[in-house]
Design a protein around this motif. Structure first.
Motif, short mmCIF file in Angstrom:
data_model
loop_
_atom_site.label_atom_id
_atom_site.label_comp_id
_atom_site.label_asym_id
_atom_site.label_seq_id
_atom_site.Cartn_x
_atom_site.Cartn_y
_atom_site.Cartn_z
N LYS A 37 4.56 13.09 6.08
CA LYS A 37 5.29 12.27 5.12
C LYS A 37 5.48 10.88 5.69
CE LYS A 37 6.58 15.00 1.59
NZ LYS A 37 6.35 14.68 0.16
N VAL A 38 5.49 9.88 4.81
CA VAL A 38 5.89 8.54 5.20
C VAL A 38 7.32 8.36 4.75
CG1 VAL A 38 5.54 6.08 4.74
CG2 VAL A 38 3.57 7.58 5.13
N LYS A 39 8.19 8.08 5.71
CA LYS A 39 9.62 7.98 5.40
C LYS A 39 9.91 6.83 4.45
CE LYS A 39 11.12 10.02 9.80
NZ LYS A 39 11.89 9.79 11.04
N SER A 40 9.30 5.67 4.72
CA SER A 40 9.56 4.52 3.85
C SER A 40 8.45 3.49 3.97
CB SER A 40 10.90 3.86 4.20
OG SER A 40 10.86 3.27 5.49
N VAL A 41 8.27 2.75 2.90
CA VAL A 41 7.40 1.58 2.86
C VAL A 41 8.20 0.43 2.26
CG1 VAL A 41 5.39 0.51 1.78
CG2 VAL A 41 5.22 2.83 2.68
N GLU A 42 8.27 -0.67 2.98
CA GLU A 42 8.98 -1.85 2.50
C GLU A 42 8.02 -3.02 2.39
OE1 GLU A 42 13.09 -2.90 3.97
OE2 GLU A 42 11.99 -4.66 4.72
N VAL A 43 7.98 -3.64 1.23
CA VAL A 43 7.12 -4.80 0.99
C VAL A 43 7.98 -6.04 0.82
CG1 VAL A 43 5.32 -5.81 -0.44
CG2 VAL A 43 5.42 -3.32 -0.16
N ARG A 94 11.13 -1.36 -1.90
CA ARG A 94 11.18 -0.28 -0.92
C ARG A 94 10.92 1.05 -1.61
NH1 ARG A 94 13.67 0.48 4.23
NH2 ARG A 94 14.28 2.65 4.61
N LEU A 95 10.04 1.83 -1.02
CA LEU A 95 9.71 3.17 -1.50
C LEU A 95 10.00 4.17 -0.38
CD1 LEU A 95 6.24 2.40 -3.14
CD2 LEU A 95 8.47 2.41 -4.25
N ASN A 96 10.47 5.34 -0.74
CA ASN A 96 10.84 6.35 0.25
C ASN A 96 10.10 7.66 0.00
OD1 ASN A 96 12.94 4.76 1.58
ND2 ASN A 96 14.11 5.04 -0.30
N ASP A 97 9.91 8.40 1.09
CA ASP A 97 9.41 9.78 1.03
C ASP A 97 8.08 9.87 0.28
OD1 ASP A 97 9.50 12.49 1.60
OD2 ASP A 97 10.55 12.98 -0.26
N LEU A 98 7.04 9.30 0.88
CA LEU A 98 5.72 9.28 0.26
C LEU A 98 4.80 10.29 0.92
CD1 LEU A 98 5.29 5.40 0.09
CD2 LEU A 98 5.71 6.93 -1.85
N SER A 99 3.98 10.93 0.12
CA SER A 99 2.97 11.84 0.64
C SER A 99 1.86 11.04 1.31
CB SER A 99 2.38 12.69 -0.48
OG SER A 99 3.38 13.48 -1.09
N VAL A 100 1.20 11.63 2.29
CA VAL A 100 0.12 10.97 3.02
C VAL A 100 -1.22 11.25 2.33
CG1 VAL A 100 1.34 11.03 5.20
CG2 VAL A 100 -0.14 12.95 4.57
N ASN A 101 -2.26 10.61 2.86
CA ASN A 101 -3.65 10.80 2.40
C ASN A 101 -3.80 10.49 0.92
OD1 ASN A 101 -4.18 11.59 5.04
ND2 ASN A 101 -4.00 13.78 4.57
N GLN A 102 -3.24 9.35 0.53
CA GLN A 102 -3.38 8.89 -0.84
C GLN A 102 -3.39 7.36 -0.85
OE1 GLN A 102 -0.10 9.24 -3.57
NE2 GLN A 102 1.45 9.23 -1.95
N THR A 103 -3.91 6.80 -1.94
CA THR A 103 -3.86 5.37 -2.18
C THR A 103 -2.82 5.09 -3.25
OG1 THR A 103 -6.20 5.08 -1.61
CG2 THR A 103 -5.17 3.35 -2.93
N GLU A 106 4.94 -5.77 -7.73
CA GLU A 106 6.13 -6.51 -7.33
C GLU A 106 7.27 -6.34 -8.34
OE1 GLU A 106 7.32 -11.08 -5.94
OE2 GLU A 106 5.44 -10.70 -7.01
N GLY A 107 8.40 -5.89 -7.82
CA GLY A 107 9.58 -5.73 -8.65
C GLY A 107 9.61 -4.45 -9.47
N ASN A 108 8.50 -3.69 -9.43
CA ASN A 108 8.41 -2.47 -10.23
C ASN A 108 8.20 -1.22 -9.38
OD1 ASN A 108 8.24 -3.34 -13.27
ND2 ASN A 108 7.00 -4.79 -12.11
N GLY A 109 8.03 -1.41 -8.07
CA GLY A 109 7.82 -0.27 -7.18
C GLY A 109 6.46 0.37 -7.37
N LEU A 110 6.42 1.68 -7.25
CA LEU A 110 5.16 2.42 -7.28
C LEU A 110 4.56 2.36 -8.68
CD1 LEU A 110 3.29 4.20 -5.57
CD2 LEU A 110 4.60 6.17 -6.36
N ALA A 111 3.33 1.87 -8.77
CA ALA A 111 2.66 1.74 -10.07
C ALA A 111 1.63 2.83 -10.29
CB ALA A 111 2.02 0.37 -10.19
N VAL A 112 0.81 3.12 -9.25
CA VAL A 112 -0.29 4.05 -9.40
C VAL A 112 -0.45 4.87 -8.13
CG1 VAL A 112 -2.77 4.31 -9.85
CG2 VAL A 112 -1.51 2.47 -10.95
N ARG A 113 -0.72 6.16 -8.28
CA ARG A 113 -1.12 7.01 -7.17
C ARG A 113 -2.55 7.48 -7.41
NH1 ARG A 113 3.45 9.53 -4.38
NH2 ARG A 113 5.41 9.09 -5.45
#
Length: 579
Positions: A542-548, A557-566, A571-578
């Motif tokens: 797991k990735v604990k956090s990503v801060e841009v 800032r995004l928290n608790d992300l799964s690995v092995n993904q793009t 900007e301002g909207n957080g996660l858009a696409v997995r």
């Protein structure tokens, strides 16, 4: 003297520096040699031909060069020009001084579309990008914020600015946009950046030599010599170029602000590779330029539209013993994970590459020898990149080599015109190990390399390399990692900031700590990396956090992300696409 490169040799630098470090170096080598070194778990294979990259980059005469113009070669870029999620490839091409044989088509820049199955198709003509000239560097960025990345190509002669229309075609708008002409005749390393943080990408282009082929000296007139061989003259003795900075007006045009911004006030000239990074962590992009046979430049962004060259006081203008070097390529990255961006620079044969460690606020220590890069003095380096090839969370170094003079094939004292690459593994303790021979494969194959870029062309989560060479087919080096380490790939979409997200800083935290990276337009030598940031996270699941931190000042800032993904972060909207 013409043909002789200034700068101290690797042996000379070592003798000048070694007295105080010798006991430490001996102890380090003894301890290091007693510790079994794990195998670097990857292989590199050149699949350029089978992938369909079936052309030759033409650059000057193959056996003997009359002018330095024939020696520099060209760059290459990863670019997803059609936004389909697969990295396409753009190769800058050159030409020859003499007429090509009858019936031979003139060389041209090449655009290859990634078909998503490990192969590429040549779409140059369909895209409207046929062009023959002395091309140099390529930079990628969405300068008009329309959602499609554009291309700038510097040149000896007229530059090109290819506007991406979004339908698979491009239009050269350089003249209309005001960026076709360099004040000097020879534009070199370039990069998009938002130096004033207004949301529009500006454009920087270094310049090598103010060269006029009608008056430039020929090898025999000097005579211009390299180890007794008559070779192309320069750069010492020739008039150095002056660098350019164009401000984006927000309406498709640019204004030349080189003078009023202070870009012309430098201690060095003969610019080649260029890279941007926020070296002092003040939130504003700075610019580093590798100069040939002259002190390097570090333009500090003064946050008021001006720059000041601080390379001398920052400790990154000269070699460790205070000598100018013949710099070629340059890359920035936080190799020791201390939160400050460091610099690696390639140099001429007989010297080492240089590793500058940022000890804080854009102050650098030359750690070339203590970090393990001082062992190699045979190679003449060009493209270079910090990249995490085994996804263990620590940046390695990949370097492309090749001599400038075809004539050196007559010498037994040189490594040859075509030279192998160098791969340095990050040992996570401030040191690197040369694992080139251990990895073998494409790393040890000799080519006259120049521009090189890193990116994930097959979307398998590890970093590949593409190389533009001189008078030979390009190389596409596939990385087949056996590390079983995990990764997270991040694409940015700016809203208030420039659409490409260039200049954004990303901080990732996983089980083993924190990494930082920046999104840069250009890197290496004359080249552009994949604009998606690839973080290796080792065995973390797991990735604990990503801060841009965006250039606008927005922080997502995004928290608790799964690995092995793009993932795509808007900007301002957080996660858009997995994916």
């Amino acid at each position: 003297m013409f043909g002789e490169r200034s700068g101290t040799t690797g042996a000379g630098r070592l003798l000048a520096f070694v007295s105080g470090l010798l006991p430490v170096l001996i102890l380090s080598v003894e301890v290091f040699s007693q510790v079994p070194q794990p195998t670097f778990p990857l292989s590199f294979t050149n699949i350029g031909k089978q992938a369909g990259l079936n052309f030759v980059t033409v650059y000057g005469d193959e056996k003997k060069n009359r002018y330095l113009l024939e020696t520099t070669g060209t760059g290459v870029a990863f670019i997803d020009f059609d936004n389909d999620g697969w990295q396409d490839l753009f190769f800058v091409n050159g030409t020859r001084l003499d007429a090509l044989p009858k019936g031979v088509a003139p060389p041209s820049n090449r655009l290859f579309r990634n078909k998503g199955n490990g192969t590429f198709e040549d779409v140059t003509e369909k895209a409207g990008m046929i062009r023959t000239n002395w091309g140099q560097a390529v930079s990628v960025g969405d300068y008009d914020n329309d959602g499609f990345d554009d291309l700038f190509i510097s040149a000896f002669g007229k530059n090109a600015l290819y506007r991406n229309s979004g339908n698979g075609t491009f239009t050269d708008v350089a003249a209309k946009a005001g960026v076709a002409d360099n004040k000097s005749k020879w534009g070199s390393g370039s990069t998009f950046l938002d130096y004033d943080r207004d949301g529009d990408l500006d454009l920087f282009a270094a310049s090598y030599i103010d060269l006029d082929l009608k008056t430039a000296p020929l090898p025999e007139t000097g005579p211009c010599l390299y180890k007794g061989l008559t070779v192309a003259c320069g750069p010492p003795g020739l008039t150095g170029g002056v660098n350019m900075l164009w401000q984006n007006n927000g309406n498709g045009t640019f204004s030349d602000v080189s003078e009023r911004s202070g870009i012309r006030k430098t201690d060095g000239t003969y610019g080649l590779g260029a890279v941007t990074s926020d070296f002092d962590n003040d939130g504003w992009p700075d610019i580093y330029v590798a100069n040939d046979s002259a002190p390097a430049i570090l333009y500090r962004n003064n946050k008021n539209g001006t720059f000041t060259d601080i390379a001398l006081e920052a400790g990154c203008a000269y070699s460790v013993d205070g000598k100018p070097q013949a710099g070629m390529g340059v890359s920035a990255g936080d190799y020791d994970r201390d939160g400050w961006f460091d610099i690696v620079k390639t140099n001429f044969a007989g010297d080492t590459s240089t590793l500058y460690r940022n000890v804080g606020k854009a102050t650098f220590d030359d750690v070339t020898f203590t970090a393990g890069l001082g062992l190699n003095t045979r190679w003449l380096g060009w493209g270079v990149s910090f990249a995490d090839f085994d996804n263990d969370g620590w940046l390695d170094i990949f370097q492309v080599n090749g001599h400038v003079y075809p004539e050196v094939e007559k010498l037994t004292t040189e490594a040859g015109y075509a030279q192998r690459k160098v791969l340095y593994r990050n040992l996570k303790n401030g040191r690197f190990s040369d694992v080139s021979m251990q990895v073998g494969g494409a790393v040890t194959e000799n080519t006259p390399g120049r521009g090189a870029a890193v990116g994930d062309f097959d979307n398998d989560g590890d970093v590949d390399v593409v190389i533009n060479v001189v008078n030979a087919p390009p190389e596409l080096i596939r990385n087949d990692s056996r590390s079983e380490n995990n990764w997270l790939k991040i694409k940015l979409v700016g809203v208030k900031s420039n659409r490409s997200g260039i200049g954004s800083r990303i901080k990732l935290t996983a089980d083993d700590g924190t990494q930082i990276e920046e999104l840069r337009s250009s890197n290496s030598y004359y080249s552009n990396n994949d604009l998606r940031i690839n973080f290796g996270v080792g065995k973390s699941v797991k990735v604990k956090s990503v801060e841009v931190q965006w250039p606008s000042g927005q922080i997502d800032r995004l928290n608790d992300l799964s690995v092995n993904q793009t993932i795509t972060i808007k900007e301002g909207n957080g996660l858009a696409v997995r994916k």
